[in-house]
Design a protein around this motif. Structure first.
Motif, PDB file in Angstrom:
ATOM      1  N   MET A 159       0.812  -1.217   0.000  1.00 55.87           N
ATOM      2  CA  MET A 159       0.000   0.000   0.000  1.00 55.87           C
ATOM      3  C   MET A 159       0.844   1.265   0.000  1.00 55.87           C
ATOM      4  SD  MET A 159      -3.034  -1.210   2.585  1.00 55.87           S
ATOM      5  CE  MET A 159      -4.197  -2.500   2.091  1.00 55.87           C
ATOM      6  N   THR A 160       2.142   1.149   0.232  1.00 59.89           N
ATOM      7  CA  THR A 160       3.023   2.315   0.156  1.00 59.89           C
ATOM      8  C   THR A 160       3.463   2.603  -1.280  1.00 59.89           C
ATOM      9  OG1 THR A 160       5.034   1.016   0.531  1.00 59.89           O
ATOM     10  CG2 THR A 160       3.908   1.907   2.483  1.00 59.89           C
ATOM     11  N   ARG A 161       3.049   1.766  -2.229  1.00 57.86           N
ATOM     12  CA  ARG A 161       3.428   1.987  -3.637  1.00 57.86           C
ATOM     13  C   ARG A 161       2.285   1.679  -4.608  1.00 57.86           C
ATOM     14  NH1 ARG A 161       6.110  -2.521  -1.666  1.00 57.86           N
ATOM     15  NH2 ARG A 161       5.616  -4.484  -2.730  1.00 57.86           N
ATOM     16  N   THR A 162       1.066   1.612  -4.072  1.00 59.25           N
ATOM     17  CA  THR A 162      -0.125   1.400  -4.897  1.00 59.25           C
ATOM     18  C   THR A 162      -1.255   2.265  -4.347  1.00 59.25           C
ATOM     19  OG1 THR A 162      -0.799  -0.481  -3.529  1.00 59.25           O
ATOM     20  CG2 THR A 162       0.497  -0.983  -5.506  1.00 59.25           C
ATOM     21  N   ASP A 163      -2.338   2.372  -5.104  1.00 55.88           N
ATOM     22  CA  ASP A 163      -3.515   3.097  -4.643  1.00 55.88           C
ATOM     23  C   ASP A 163      -4.328   2.173  -3.749  1.00 55.88           C
ATOM     24  OD1 ASP A 163      -6.032   4.400  -4.366  1.00 55.88           O
ATOM     25  OD2 ASP A 163      -5.681   5.492  -6.232  1.00 55.88           O
ATOM     26  N   SER A 164      -4.448   2.530  -2.469  1.00 57.21           N
ATOM     27  CA  SER A 164      -5.199   1.704  -1.512  1.00 57.21           C
ATOM     28  C   SER A 164      -6.610   2.237  -1.300  1.00 57.21           C
ATOM     29  CB  SER A 164      -4.459   1.648  -0.172  1.00 57.21           C
ATOM     30  OG  SER A 164      -4.291   2.954   0.371  1.00 57.21           O
ATOM     31  N   VAL A 165      -7.053   3.191  -2.141  1.00 62.85           N
ATOM     32  CA  VAL A 165      -8.362   3.817  -1.990  1.00 62.85           C
ATOM     33  C   VAL A 165      -9.288   3.484  -3.156  1.00 62.85           C
ATOM     34  CG1 VAL A 165      -9.587   6.018  -1.753  1.00 62.85           C
ATOM     35  CG2 VAL A 165      -7.356   5.696  -0.649  1.00 62.85           C
ATOM     36  N   LEU A 166      -8.787   3.595  -4.386  1.00 63.37           N
ATOM     37  CA  LEU A 166      -9.606   3.412  -5.584  1.00 63.37           C
ATOM     38  C   LEU A 166      -9.114   2.237  -6.422  1.00 63.37           C
ATOM     39  CD1 LEU A 166      -9.949   7.110  -6.828  1.00 63.37           C
ATOM     40  CD2 LEU A 166     -11.512   5.827  -5.340  1.00 63.37           C
ATOM     41  N   VAL A 167      -9.999   1.743  -7.275  1.00 68.02           N
ATOM     42  CA  VAL A 167      -9.632   0.723  -8.264  1.00 68.02           C
ATOM     43  C   VAL A 167      -9.181   1.473  -9.514  1.00 68.02           C
ATOM     44  CG1 VAL A 167     -10.397  -1.272  -9.603  1.00 68.02           C
ATOM     45  CG2 VAL A 167     -11.319  -0.878  -7.300  1.00 68.02           C
ATOM     46  N   VAL A 168      -7.881   1.596  -9.694  1.00 70.13           N
ATOM     47  CA  VAL A 168      -7.367   2.490 -10.724  1.00 70.13           C
ATOM     48  C   VAL A 168      -7.735   2.048 -12.136  1.00 70.13           C
ATOM     49  CG1 VAL A 168      -5.513   3.480  -9.337  1.00 70.13           C
ATOM     50  CG2 VAL A 168      -5.111   1.342 -10.587  1.00 70.13           C
ATOM     51  N   ASP A 169      -7.899   0.755 -12.381  1.00 69.60           N
ATOM     52  CA  ASP A 169      -8.301   0.315 -13.716  1.00 69.60           C
ATOM     53  C   ASP A 169      -9.708   0.814 -14.044  1.00 69.60           C
ATOM     54  OD1 ASP A 169      -5.891  -0.941 -14.035  1.00 69.60           O
ATOM     55  OD2 ASP A 169      -6.644  -2.958 -13.641  1.00 69.60           O
ATOM     56  N   ASP A 170     -10.604   0.787 -13.070  1.00 72.60           N
ATOM     57  CA  ASP A 170     -11.958   1.309 -13.291  1.00 72.60           C
ATOM     58  C   ASP A 170     -11.935   2.822 -13.509  1.00 72.60           C
ATOM     59  OD1 ASP A 170     -13.079  -1.180 -13.092  1.00 72.60           O
ATOM     60  OD2 ASP A 170     -13.799  -0.930 -11.031  1.00 72.60           O
ATOM     61  N   ILE A 171     -11.053   3.532 -12.768  1.00 74.55           N
ATOM     62  CA  ILE A 171     -10.949   4.982 -12.939  1.00 74.55           C
ATOM     63  C   ILE A 171     -10.419   5.302 -14.332  1.00 74.55           C
ATOM     64  CG2 ILE A 171      -9.933   7.100 -12.061  1.00 74.55           C
ATOM     65  CD1 ILE A 171     -11.975   5.722 -10.184  1.00 74.55           C
ATOM     66  N   ALA A 172      -9.440   4.553 -14.797  1.00 72.01           N
ATOM     67  CA  ALA A 172      -8.895   4.784 -16.134  1.00 72.01           C
ATOM     68  C   ALA A 172      -9.965   4.604 -17.198  1.00 72.01           C
ATOM     69  CB  ALA A 172      -7.715   3.846 -16.385  1.00 72.01           C
ATOM     70  N   ARG A 173     -10.794   3.579 -17.048  1.00 72.79           N
ATOM     71  CA  ARG A 173     -11.880   3.379 -18.023  1.00 72.79           C
ATOM     72  C   ARG A 173     -12.887   4.517 -17.955  1.00 72.79           C
ATOM     73  NH1 ARG A 173     -10.743  -2.230 -17.118  1.00 72.79           N
ATOM     74  NH2 ARG A 173     -11.815  -2.217 -15.111  1.00 72.79           N
ATOM     75  N   ALA A 174     -13.246   4.926 -16.745  1.00 66.79           N
ATOM     76  CA  ALA A 174     -14.216   6.013 -16.594  1.00 66.79           C
ATOM     77  C   ALA A 174     -13.676   7.315 -17.171  1.00 66.79           C
ATOM     78  CB  ALA A 174     -14.581   6.191 -15.122  1.00 66.79           C
ATOM     79  N   ALA A 175     -12.354   7.524 -17.075  1.00 65.13           N
ATOM     80  CA  ALA A 175     -11.754   8.769 -17.548  1.00 65.13           C
ATOM     81  C   ALA A 175     -11.933   8.958 -19.050  1.00 65.13           C
ATOM     82  CB  ALA A 175     -10.268   8.801 -17.193  1.00 65.13           C
ATOM     83  N   THR A 176     -12.106   7.881 -19.778  1.00 61.78           N
ATOM     84  CA  THR A 176     -12.319   8.008 -21.224  1.00 61.78           C
ATOM     85  C   THR A 176     -13.678   8.609 -21.550  1.00 61.78           C
ATOM     86  OG1 THR A 176     -13.257   5.773 -21.498  1.00 61.78           O
ATOM     87  CG2 THR A 176     -10.846   5.994 -21.617  1.00 61.78           C
ATOM     88  N   ARG A 177     -14.534   8.810 -20.539  1.00 64.95           N
ATOM     89  CA  ARG A 177     -15.886   9.323 -20.751  1.00 64.95           C
ATOM     90  C   ARG A 177     -16.018  10.800 -20.413  1.00 64.95           C
ATOM     91  NH1 ARG A 177     -18.863   6.629 -23.744  1.00 64.95           N
ATOM     92  NH2 ARG A 177     -20.773   7.198 -22.628  1.00 64.95           N
TER      93      ARG A 177
END
Length: 323
Positions: free
Chosen positions: A262-280
């Motif tokens: 957790m000191t080198r990853t996002d421990s709050v959000l699912v970043v793959d889902d955020i990346a997909r949502a960002a395309t919208r």
């Protein structure tokens, strides 16, 4: 009219209170913090740029290095502590609570009245996590206002993913109507705070325990209903009306037990889902995945933090704000 006064971060930071009227809990304010560049700013590439930064959930502005980065490029840096957060939180108020993210339109409008009284120059909006969701929706409603939008791990989708969000949304909405301020299970186990402690990037000072508690503010049904409504609008597609940069960690670690990862990853959000949502969110969206970054990429370990700043500067000077 309130004036600029010294900020808790010390010189050269200053703050200014923005009155916003009253609600059921009493007087409401937002707080604008600024750090201005030096006298030779006119020689720098972004000398005509104003930056407005908005923090995330259970948060406030304290990232001095971020302000220094923008000042080095010549930009005037401003950060907004939204109503009932950080410097704007008053006794008796429910921390962070709103029933609609559109309530923040008044906070942002008051800030822009100070930042750009004549609409001068170019405006860059920058938001972290929930602030990123708020600014995405605001930009879509005010297309053409900003020249660029920078999103640091924006909360564009629920951690349960689109199907999970769609399943719980009707239930949560009904509860928000019946019991808007009711209690909910705690979802923050303090791992994100622990990661920052281990990295040495957690803010210091007496305010932190109140403004940024280890396990976050208690959530309320009406507030979470507003967040899900924002996610639904993003999923349907919005247009922020300007180039957007989305900075994310390369990976997520969401677990019920502490892990050093957790000191080198996002421990709050699912970043793959955020990346997909960002395309919208618009027609010109750049997604940068930062290896080793945590939820706030600019609070990561030095190598990842430097990579985030490098990606941001490259995108600004060679793309979005290139002359």
């Amino acid at each position: 009219m309130p004036e600029w006064v010294p900020d808790v971060l010390g010189s050269p930071f200053e703050q200014r209170t923005l009155p916003l009227g009253e609600d059921a809990e009493g007087p409401v304010v937002a707080t604008l913090v600024r750090r201005l560049p030096g006298p030779l700013a006119f020689t720098r590439p972004l000398h005509d740029v104003d930056v407005l930064f908005v923090h995330g959930w259970s948060d406030y502005f304290f990232q001095t290095g971020l302000a220094e980065f923008w000042n080095e490029l010549g930009a005037r840096f401003y950060a907004l502590d939204l109503r009932k957060y950080g410097r704007s939180l008053r006794e008796g108020q429910t921390p962070g609570f709103v029933a609609s993210l559109a309530e923040y339109d008044a906070d942002i409008a008051a800030a822009l009245d100070v930042v750009r009284p004549q609409g001068r120059g170019r405006l860059v909006l920058m938001g972290h996590s929930t602030g990123g969701l708020t600014l995405t929706l605001w930009s879509a409603r005010h297309a053409g206002t900003a020249s660029a939008l920078v999103l640091d791990s924006p909360w564009l989708e629920l951690q349960l993913g689109p199907l999970g969000r769609q399943a719980i949304a009707p239930i949560l909405h009904a509860r928000a109507v019946i019991d808007p301020m009711g209690g909910q299970p705690d979802v923050d186990l303090g791992f994100y705070t622990r990661a920052q402690k281990d990295l040495g990037t957690l803010p210091k000072g007496a305010q932190r325990a109140l403004w940024r508690p280890d396990t976050g503010f208690a959530t309320r049904p009406a507030w979470l209903d507003a967040i899900l409504a924002g996610h639904e609008r993003v999923a349907a597609g919005v247009d922020v009306g300007c180039p957007a940069l989305v900075l994310l960690s390369a990976r997520s670690t969401l677990a019920r037990r502490w892990s050093e990862a957790m000191t080198r990853t996002d421990s709050v959000l699912v970043v793959d889902d955020i990346a997909r949502a960002a395309t919208r969110i618009g027609r010109s969206v750049t997604i940068e995945r930062i290896e080793g970054a945590i939820h706030d990429v600019f609070l990561s370990a030095p190598a990842s933090r430097d990579a985030a700043y490098t990606a941001l500067e490259r995108w600004l000077l060679q793309g979005a704000l290139a002359r």
